[in-house]
Design a protein around this motif. Structure first.
Motif, PDB file in Angstrom:
ATOM      1  N   GLN A  14      31.085  57.611   6.296  1.00  0.00           N
ATOM      2  CA  GLN A  14      30.415  58.311   7.398  1.00  0.00           C
ATOM      3  C   GLN A  14      29.096  57.638   7.775  1.00  0.00           C
ATOM      4  OE1 GLN A  14      31.987  61.306   8.846  1.00  0.00           O
ATOM      5  NE2 GLN A  14      33.522  60.181   7.657  1.00  0.00           N
ATOM      6  N   PHE A  15      28.550  56.876   6.834  1.00  0.00           N
ATOM      7  CA  PHE A  15      27.242  56.237   7.058  1.00  0.00           C
ATOM      8  C   PHE A  15      27.351  54.709   7.032  1.00  0.00           C
ATOM      9  CE2 PHE A  15      26.758  60.424   5.262  1.00  0.00           C
ATOM     10  CZ  PHE A  15      25.820  61.004   6.101  1.00  0.00           C
ATOM     11  N   GLY A  16      28.583  54.212   7.202  1.00  0.00           N
ATOM     12  CA  GLY A  16      28.785  52.772   7.227  1.00  0.00           C
ATOM     13  C   GLY A  16      28.513  52.110   5.897  1.00  0.00           C
ATOM     14  N   CYS A  17      28.775  52.824   4.809  1.00  0.00           N
ATOM     15  CA  CYS A  17      28.488  52.315   3.469  1.00  0.00           C
ATOM     16  C   CYS A  17      29.753  52.324   2.608  1.00  0.00           C
ATOM     17  CB  CYS A  17      27.411  53.164   2.795  1.00  0.00           C
ATOM     18  SG  CYS A  17      25.811  53.128   3.648  1.00  0.00           S
ATOM     19  N   LYS A  18      29.655  51.719   1.422  1.00  0.00           N
ATOM     20  CA  LYS A  18      30.790  51.640   0.500  1.00  0.00           C
ATOM     21  C   LYS A  18      30.343  51.982  -0.926  1.00  0.00           C
ATOM     22  CE  LYS A  18      34.667  49.706   2.315  1.00  0.00           C
ATOM     23  NZ  LYS A  18      36.045  50.107   2.005  1.00  0.00           N
ATOM     24  N   ILE A  32      26.277  53.940  -4.299  1.00  0.00           N
ATOM     25  CA  ILE A  32      26.724  53.559  -2.955  1.00  0.00           C
ATOM     26  C   ILE A  32      25.911  52.360  -2.461  1.00  0.00           C
ATOM     27  CG2 ILE A  32      27.101  54.342  -0.592  1.00  0.00           C
ATOM     28  CD1 ILE A  32      28.740  55.935  -2.635  1.00  0.00           C
ATOM     29  N   SER A  33      26.618  51.401  -1.862  1.00  0.00           N
ATOM     30  CA  SER A  33      25.977  50.189  -1.336  1.00  0.00           C
ATOM     31  C   SER A  33      25.989  50.190   0.188  1.00  0.00           C
ATOM     32  CB  SER A  33      26.719  48.949  -1.858  1.00  0.00           C
ATOM     33  OG  SER A  33      26.305  47.783  -1.164  1.00  0.00           O
ATOM     34  N   SER A  34      24.943  49.624   0.756  1.00  0.00           N
ATOM     35  CA  SER A  34      24.904  49.465   2.211  1.00  0.00           C
ATOM     36  C   SER A  34      25.718  48.252   2.651  1.00  0.00           C
ATOM     37  CB  SER A  34      23.453  49.312   2.693  1.00  0.00           C
ATOM     38  OG  SER A  34      22.882  48.119   2.153  1.00  0.00           O
ATOM     39  N   GLY A  35      26.240  47.488   1.684  1.00  0.00           N
ATOM     40  CA  GLY A  35      27.068  46.314   1.990  1.00  0.00           C
ATOM     41  C   GLY A  35      28.431  46.721   2.530  1.00  0.00           C
ATOM     42  N   GLU A  36      29.136  45.741   3.076  1.00  0.00           N
ATOM     43  CA  GLU A  36      30.395  46.058   3.755  1.00  0.00           C
ATOM     44  C   GLU A  36      31.584  46.246   2.815  1.00  0.00           C
ATOM     45  OE1 GLU A  36      31.675  41.482   4.962  1.00  0.00           O
ATOM     46  OE2 GLU A  36      30.663  42.759   6.438  1.00  0.00           O
ATOM     47  N   GLU A  90      20.293  57.765  11.514  1.00  0.00           N
ATOM     48  CA  GLU A  90      20.804  58.096  12.839  1.00  0.00           C
ATOM     49  C   GLU A  90      22.283  58.479  12.784  1.00  0.00           C
ATOM     50  OE1 GLU A  90      19.958  54.858  15.440  1.00  0.00           O
ATOM     51  OE2 GLU A  90      17.771  55.041  15.209  1.00  0.00           O
ATOM     52  N   LYS A  91      22.875  58.334  11.588  1.00  0.00           N
ATOM     53  CA  LYS A  91      24.293  58.659  11.416  1.00  0.00           C
ATOM     54  C   LYS A  91      24.440  60.067  10.829  1.00  0.00           C
ATOM     55  CE  LYS A  91      25.830  53.876  10.704  1.00  0.00           C
ATOM     56  NZ  LYS A  91      24.605  53.180  11.043  1.00  0.00           N
ATOM     57  N   GLU A  92      25.602  60.665  11.016  1.00  0.00           N
ATOM     58  CA  GLU A  92      25.860  61.986  10.456  1.00  0.00           C
ATOM     59  C   GLU A  92      27.331  62.137  10.112  1.00  0.00           C
ATOM     60  OE1 GLU A  92      26.459  64.605  14.498  1.00  0.00           O
ATOM     61  OE2 GLU A  92      24.408  64.360  13.744  1.00  0.00           O
ATOM     62  N   VAL A  93      27.647  63.157   9.355  1.00  0.00           N
ATOM     63  CA  VAL A  93      29.036  63.410   8.968  1.00  0.00           C
ATOM     64  C   VAL A  93      29.815  63.913  10.186  1.00  0.00           C
ATOM     65  CG1 VAL A  93      30.555  64.818   7.517  1.00  0.00           C
ATOM     66  CG2 VAL A  93      28.408  63.928   6.575  1.00  0.00           C
ATOM     67  N   GLU A  94      30.872  63.212  10.532  1.00  0.00           N
ATOM     68  CA  GLU A  94      31.718  63.611  11.659  1.00  0.00           C
ATOM     69  C   GLU A  94      33.094  64.103  11.203  1.00  0.00           C
ATOM     70  OE1 GLU A  94      31.808  60.308  14.322  1.00  0.00           O
ATOM     71  OE2 GLU A  94      29.692  60.525  14.900  1.00  0.00           O
TER      72      GLU A  94
END
Length: 400
Positions: A188-192, A242-246, A361-365
């Motif tokens: 949801q936050f572009g993380c892995k 959790i990592s901000s990497g792809e 700026e992201k949220e759970v959708e």
């Protein structure tokens, strides 16, 4: 009962016996209170310019002081064991976990800087019942200067994943359900989730039990990892990283391993005299819990002695791993019990983290995830009674 037997009369003054699990739970929670207080102090000390090694040493010292002040009465002539169940680690930015340097290490000079993403993890135990806690802070952040950008994304992703995991860790659910919900939360936050990170069942003197949960498994890990079903009365240490990497992949770098743990299931007769002496010291000081080489009498001798023990799997290393340098890792670790009334946190909620500090700026959708996060961790008694009443009404209607 025969006619000659006299009925048993209960003495009103007698107190109801405390069940073994209740007594164990009290020890878990006592350890958790110590973890909470030590973490609170370390957060206060985690300011710009603070040395990481000083924070690690202070954390371990405070755990020993805290555990040393409780359960000092011998039980049947035997003293209650207590102390550090997981050495204090301060892992910064893209360092995933297990960073707790020695004074002789080149990285011992590391200090905290403004905007560093800092993961604090530590544990205490009473009589072998361990509470391990961990949370993430951002140095210098405040309500007036909140966390933004990818730091904010990964921080919110980790806390969302932790909350979702707590609510999914229910009697009858399987370990893969946690793996899946953590991955969905991070996405949801572009993380892995960090690849291959484990959470384990806990019992007395064991923090790495047989039932386990894996995050972001590789294809081979998916094939080989054992499925498990959660049961009432179990305790788990849940480690959300959790990592901000792809891709969430991590690797070894130049850091020296300082944390190790004896594996009581492995037996081997060490050949070298020094190895036997070091292993004996480990057993005496740490038992089956992880330890830092710092706590052993002679660092150089300890490193040499541990080599043979590690080679034959008597002792396992907790390696320091890293995600790519342009990424951040956030984590939350909690200890939780599966009680008759539902999941119950043994460790306390985060001290530092608050929604107003995190301006992603992201949220759970994901609607299903939103619904899960909106639920209480434990269902209230009123809700249960209402559900039973509804079920009873439906049953009566069917019987007619």
């Amino acid at each position: 009962m025969s006619d000659t037997e006299k009925p048993t009369v209960e003495t009103p003054a007698e107190k109801p016996a405390v069940s073994s699990f209740e007594a164990d739970l009290t020890k878990y929670k006592t350890a958790a209170d110590i973890v909470h207080q030590v973490t609170k102090k370390l957060i206060e000390l985690s300011v710009e310019g603070a040395k990481v090694i000083d924070l690690c040493i202070e954390g371990d010292k405070l755990i020993e002081q805290g555990t040393g002040a409780v359960y000092n009465k011998a039980v049947k002539g035997v003293r209650v064991t207590k102390g550090v169940s997981f050495p204090t680690c301060i892992s910064v930015n893209n360092t995933v976990a297990h960073f707790s340097p020695l004074a002789s290490d080149p990285l011992a000079v590391q200090v905290l800087a403004k905007d560093d993403v800092v993961k604090i993890q530590l544990g205490a135990h009473i009589d072998g019942f361990a509470a391990i806690g961990g949370e993430t802070i951002v140095v210098g952040a405040s309500a007036s200067n909140p966390v933004t950008g990818r730091r904010a994304d990964v921080l919110k992703a980790a806390w969302t994943a932790a909350e979702a995991a707590m609510r999914t860790l229910k009697v009858g659910n399987r370990n893969w359900a946690i793996t899946e919900i953590v991955a969905r939360s991070a996405a949801q936050f572009g993380c892995k989730p960090v690849e291959g990170m484990l959470s384990c069942q806990q019992t007395q003197n064991v923090i790495d039990g047989k039932k386990r949960i894996i995050l972001n498994p590789s294809e081979s890990q998916k094939r080989d990892f054992e499925a498990a079903t959660f049961a009432e009365g179990e305790v788990y240490g849940i480690d959300i990283l959790i990592s901000s990497g792809e891709d969430g992949k991590a690797r070894l770098e130049e850091s020296r391993t300082t944390l190790f743990q004896r594996d009581p299931t492995v037996t081997y007769q060490l050949k070298a005299k020094n190895s036997r002496a070091v292993f004996s010291e480990v057993q005496k000081k740490a038992g089956s819990f992880p330890f830092n080489i710092r706590t052993l009498e002679d660092e150089k001798r300890a490193r040499m002695g541990l080599q043979e023990a590690v080679q034959h799997s008597l002792v396992k290393p907790y390696e320091v791993i890293y995600t790519p340098s342009n990424t951040f890792v956030a984590g939350f670790h909690f200890t939780i019990a599966l009680l008759p009334g539902g999941p119950s946190l043994i460790t306390q909620p985060p001290i530092w983290y608050k929604p107003d500090l995190d301006k992603t700026e992201k949220e759970v959708e994901d609607e299903e995830l939103k619904s899960l996060l909106a639920r209480n961790l434990r269902e209230s008694r009123k809700s249960k009674k209402k559900a039973k009443k509804t079920e009873g009404g439906e049953g009566d209607a069917k019987d007619e």
